[in-house]
Design a protein around this motif. Structure first.
Motif, PDB file in Angstrom:
ATOM      1  N   GLU A  19       0.855  -1.191   0.000  1.00  0.00           N
ATOM      2  CA  GLU A  19       0.000   0.000   0.000  1.00  0.00           C
ATOM      3  C   GLU A  19       0.884   1.231   0.000  1.00  0.00           C
ATOM      4  O   GLU A  19       1.849   1.308   0.766  1.00  0.00           O
ATOM      5  N   THR A  23      -3.158  -0.069  -3.647  1.00  0.00           N
ATOM      6  CA  THR A  23      -3.185  -1.152  -2.670  1.00  0.00           C
ATOM      7  C   THR A  23      -3.194  -2.470  -3.427  1.00  0.00           C
ATOM      8  O   THR A  23      -3.958  -2.627  -4.388  1.00  0.00           O
ATOM      9  N   HIS A  36     -16.722  -3.048  -4.813  1.00  0.00           N
ATOM     10  CA  HIS A  36     -15.515  -2.493  -4.206  1.00  0.00           C
ATOM     11  C   HIS A  36     -15.762  -1.019  -3.918  1.00  0.00           C
ATOM     12  O   HIS A  36     -16.803  -0.468  -4.277  1.00  0.00           O
ATOM     13  N   ALA A  53     -12.622   2.746  -6.729  1.00  0.00           N
ATOM     14  CA  ALA A  53     -11.615   1.729  -7.035  1.00  0.00           C
ATOM     15  C   ALA A  53     -11.620   1.260  -8.484  1.00  0.00           C
ATOM     16  O   ALA A  53     -12.634   0.828  -9.013  1.00  0.00           O
ATOM     17  N   PHE A 111      -5.466  -2.310  -6.535  1.00  0.00           N
ATOM     18  CA  PHE A 111      -6.496  -1.272  -6.459  1.00  0.00           C
ATOM     19  C   PHE A 111      -5.850   0.100  -6.616  1.00  0.00           C
ATOM     20  O   PHE A 111      -4.867   0.396  -5.939  1.00  0.00           O
ATOM     21  N   VAL A 130      -7.290   3.576  -5.724  1.00  0.00           N
ATOM     22  CA  VAL A 130      -8.483   3.956  -4.970  1.00  0.00           C
ATOM     23  C   VAL A 130      -8.248   5.263  -4.219  1.00  0.00           C
ATOM     24  O   VAL A 130      -7.111   5.595  -3.890  1.00  0.00           O
ATOM     25  N   LYS A 139     -13.354   3.637   1.792  1.00  0.00           N
ATOM     26  CA  LYS A 139     -13.346   2.345   2.476  1.00  0.00           C
ATOM     27  C   LYS A 139     -14.767   1.820   2.597  1.00  0.00           C
ATOM     28  O   LYS A 139     -15.701   2.605   2.591  1.00  0.00           O
ATOM     29  N   LEU A 148     -12.483  -1.525   1.059  1.00  0.00           N
ATOM     30  CA  LEU A 148     -12.075  -1.902  -0.290  1.00  0.00           C
ATOM     31  C   LEU A 148     -13.078  -2.858  -0.911  1.00  0.00           C
ATOM     32  O   LEU A 148     -13.357  -2.789  -2.099  1.00  0.00           O
TER      33      LEU A 148
END
Length: 191
Positions: free
Chosen positions: A85, A97, A114, A118, A173, A175, A180, A182
């Protein structure tokens, strides 16, 4: 390994069961709970122990409500291990991530979404993964093949295509840093 841990947890918390082969596990579980008449308390204890276990994932069971409260371990599930990450310096408010998703033989993920921001790139590391995103038909991806998911896509099928061999994939990802969770499994309908 997941089933063995789940059975061990249940046997520890319930009266002795003469035999609980995998095919008859649900019946044995129902019988044990009926004998105890501890419904919600027993299910709560099982859920709490299972959530704290390093070999169980939250998607491997469902707590049922109503007359009988039980934990259902009806299929193996995936395990997810974060491997990287980092914030992306030239994309403000974005991070990258990466996670490795391992599927034991026959394992499935629940349908899920997700994080809204993302964009996901998935690369199959080993085995074969069956996947269907949005309106696309399910397809099997083999080791070395990849697919992607656009933001806000609905991942309807994500599973090991084999009942005998394990499979794994790397999911990367891109994002929003504050977006959140994920992954959010679809709500399950409890009968």
């Amino acid at each position: 390994m997941r089933f063995a841990s789940a059975i061990a947890i249940l046997i520890f918390l319930s009266p002795p069961i003469k035999s609980a082969p995998k095919a008859k596990f649900d019946d044995a579980l129902e019988g044990a709970i009926s004998q105890q008449r501890r419904g919600a308390d027993l299910a709560g204890a099982i859920v709490n122990v299972a959530l704290q276990s390093p070999v169980m994932s939250a998607s491997s069971f469902t707590a049922r409500s109503g007359k009988t409260a039980v934990a259902v371990f009806n299929r193996p599930s995936e395990s997810v291990k974060p491997v990287f990450e980092r914030s992306i310096p030239n994309l403000p408010d974005k991070k990258l991530t990466a996670v490795v998703v391992n599927y034991p033989p026959g394992a499935k993920s629940r349908p899920h979404h997700h994080a809204k921001s993302a964009f996901i790139y998935a690369f199959v590391l080993s085995g074969e993964i069956r996947s269907a995103v949005g309106a696309e038909p399910a397809r099997i991806y083999r080791a070395g093949e990849s697919f992607y998911e656009d933001p806000e896509a609905h991942h309807l099928v994500s599973e090991n295509a084999s009942d005998t061999n394990a499979a794994s994939l790397l999911a990367v990802f891109v994002v929003g840093t504050d977006d959140k969770p994920l992954t959010a499994p679809d709500a399950e309908t409890v009968k």
